[in-house]
Design an enzyme around this catalytic site. Structure first.
Site, PDB file in Angstrom:
ATOM      1  CG  ASN A  44      -1.747   1.186   1.405  1.00  0.00           C
ATOM      2  OD1 ASN A  44      -1.830   2.030   0.509  1.00  0.00           O
ATOM      3  ND2 ASN A  44      -2.390   1.314   2.560  1.00  0.00           N
ATOM      4  CD1 TRP A  45       3.329   0.908  -2.913  1.00  0.00           C
ATOM      5  CD2 TRP A  45       3.440   2.069  -4.831  1.00  0.00           C
ATOM      6  NE1 TRP A  45       3.987   0.130  -3.844  1.00  0.00           N
ATOM      7  CE2 TRP A  45       4.072   0.819  -5.040  1.00  0.00           C
ATOM      8  CE3 TRP A  45       3.389   2.969  -5.907  1.00  0.00           C
ATOM      9  CZ2 TRP A  45       4.646   0.448  -6.261  1.00  0.00           C
ATOM     10  CZ3 TRP A  45       3.960   2.604  -7.126  1.00  0.00           C
ATOM     11  CH2 TRP A  45       4.584   1.359  -7.290  1.00  0.00           C
ATOM     12  CE  LYS A  46      -0.241   3.196   4.693  1.00  0.00           C
ATOM     13  NZ  LYS A  46      -0.165   3.280   6.156  1.00  0.00           N
ATOM     14  CG  HIS A  64      -6.000   1.750   4.978  1.00  0.00           C
ATOM     15  ND1 HIS A  64      -5.564   2.762   5.807  1.00  0.00           N
ATOM     16  CD2 HIS A  64      -4.992   0.860   4.896  1.00  0.00           C
ATOM     17  CE1 HIS A  64      -4.329   2.480   6.213  1.00  0.00           C
ATOM     18  NE2 HIS A  64      -3.959   1.330   5.674  1.00  0.00           N
ATOM     19  CD  GLU A  84      -2.990   5.441   6.681  1.00  0.00           C
ATOM     20  OE1 GLU A  84      -2.919   5.475   5.443  1.00  0.00           O
ATOM     21  OE2 GLU A  84      -2.096   4.941   7.403  1.00  0.00           O
ATOM     22  CD  GLU A 114      -3.697  -2.629   7.294  1.00  0.00           C
ATOM     23  OE1 GLU A 114      -2.528  -2.732   6.939  1.00  0.00           O
ATOM     24  OE2 GLU A 114      -4.454  -1.720   6.897  1.00  0.00           O
ATOM     25  N   GLY A 126       2.219   2.334  10.747  1.00  0.00           N
ATOM     26  CA  GLY A 126       3.133   3.466  10.594  1.00  0.00           C
ATOM     27  C   GLY A 126       3.830   3.872  11.877  1.00  0.00           C
ATOM     28  CB  SER A 147       4.995  -1.492  11.939  1.00  0.00           C
ATOM     29  OG  SER A 147       4.548  -0.179  12.182  1.00  0.00           O
TER      30      SER A 147
HETATM   31  P1  PGA Z   1       2.624   0.387   7.595  1.00  0.00           P
HETATM   32  O1  PGA Z   1       1.171   0.517   6.917  1.00  0.00           O
HETATM   33  O2  PGA Z   1       3.213  -0.914   7.087  1.00  0.00           O
HETATM   34  O3  PGA Z   1       3.384   1.586   7.133  1.00  0.00           O
HETATM   35  O4  PGA Z   1       2.420   0.342   9.069  1.00  0.00           O
HETATM   36  C1  PGA Z   1       0.326  -0.589   6.776  1.00  0.00           C
HETATM   37  C2  PGA Z   1      -0.994  -0.158   6.190  1.00  0.00           C
HETATM   38  O5  PGA Z   1      -1.481   0.919   6.534  1.00  0.00           O
HETATM   39  O6  PGA Z   1      -1.576  -0.873   5.338  1.00  0.00           O
END
Ligand code: PGA
Length: 256
Positions: free
Chosen positions: A12-14, A99, A101, A170, A176, A216
């Site tokens: 997931n490149w966000k 997700h 976020e 998650e 993150g 993470s």
């Molecule tokens: P992260 O993100 O590996 O940077 O913790 C995971 C995600 O949000 O899918």
């Protein structure tokens, strides 16, 4: 990981990288490293404007592409929205729904997440439904109640509609933050999720459903997580932007 379920690892490149050139270059580096391996299904989730070029770069490789989000609407006067059909038309096969976020920053409620799931399925995209508790909720002992509540969106679907569904557990406190859940902490929740799904849709469906862990994940922690019986894959954020690191996550076991 279970022998009957093919592992699935997502990148997931966000909101990264900032240019098309960098996105295509990262896709090329990943293709070089992972383009022909088949033991793990690998899906990259680049930002929407790069999806088409990334999909082109990965054409005729084993790497798949998906979108990080989609609109609940299928077409019409919805400024800024992107439909499942558009994602399909530029080479996306998968889509993340819910997700954390999207939920926390953009206000996607469970009701909206359910509508996105529905829009994804109607438009022919394979959905990854993301669920997970916050730190506050974990510390208050609400982890199971929170994920059980988030799974309720599945109730409005038939098993036949959900054949391609993947779940991603998650924990928000691990995303993150560098604070990865231990394999045992993750396994405990994955098992609970599979039991909940079994209550909703029966044993056969629950046994074939793939559940990813995300938060993470690094190459150093991938194998330990994947060794757990109910962890069938990983959803990787930060580490998915580093080609060699992500490739090592996908190669969590030797022989890939
Ligand atoms: P992260 O993100 O590996 O940077 O913790 C995971 C995600 O949000 O899918």
């Amino acid at each position: 990981m279970h022998a009957d379920r093919q592992p699935i690892i997502g990148g997931n490149w966000k909101l990264n990288p900032q240019s098309l050139g960098e996105a295509v270059s990262l896709a090329g580096q990943l293709r070089n490293r992972l383009g022909s391996q088949r033991s793990v299904q690998v899906v990259l989730f680049p930002p929407m404007p790069f999806l088409h070029e990334v999909a082109e770069k990965l054409r005729e490789s084993e790497l798949l592409v998906g979108s990080q989000d989609l609109a609940v609407q299928a077409a019409g006067a919805f400024t800024g929205a992107v439909s499942a059909a558009m994602i399909r038309s530029v080479g996306g096969q998968w889509v993340l729904c819910g997700h954390s976020e999207r939920r926390a920053v953009f206000g996607d409620s469970d009701a909206i997440v359910g509508q996105k799931l529905s829009a994804a399925l109607a438009g022919g995209c394979k959905p990854v439904l993301c669920i997970g508790e916050s730190l506050e909720q974990r510390e208050a002992g609400q982890t199971f109640a929170v994920v059980a509540a988030q799974l309720q969106v599945l109730k409005s679907f038939q098993v036949s509609q959900l054949q391609d569904l993947v779940l991603a557990y998650e924990p928000v406190w691990a995303i993150g933050t560098g604070r990865v859940a231990t394999p045992e902490q993750a396994q405990e929740v994955h098992l609970f999720i599979r039991q909940q799904v079994q209550e909703l849709f029966g044993k056969n469906f629950a046994q074939q459903l793939r559940i990813q862990y995300g938060g993470s994940v690094k190459s150093a922690t991938a194998a330990g997580l994947m060794a757990q019986p109910d962890i069938d894959g990983l959803l990787v954020g930060g580490a998915s932007l580093l080609a060699e690191e992500f490739a090592n996550i996908v190669r969590f076991k030797s022989g890939n």
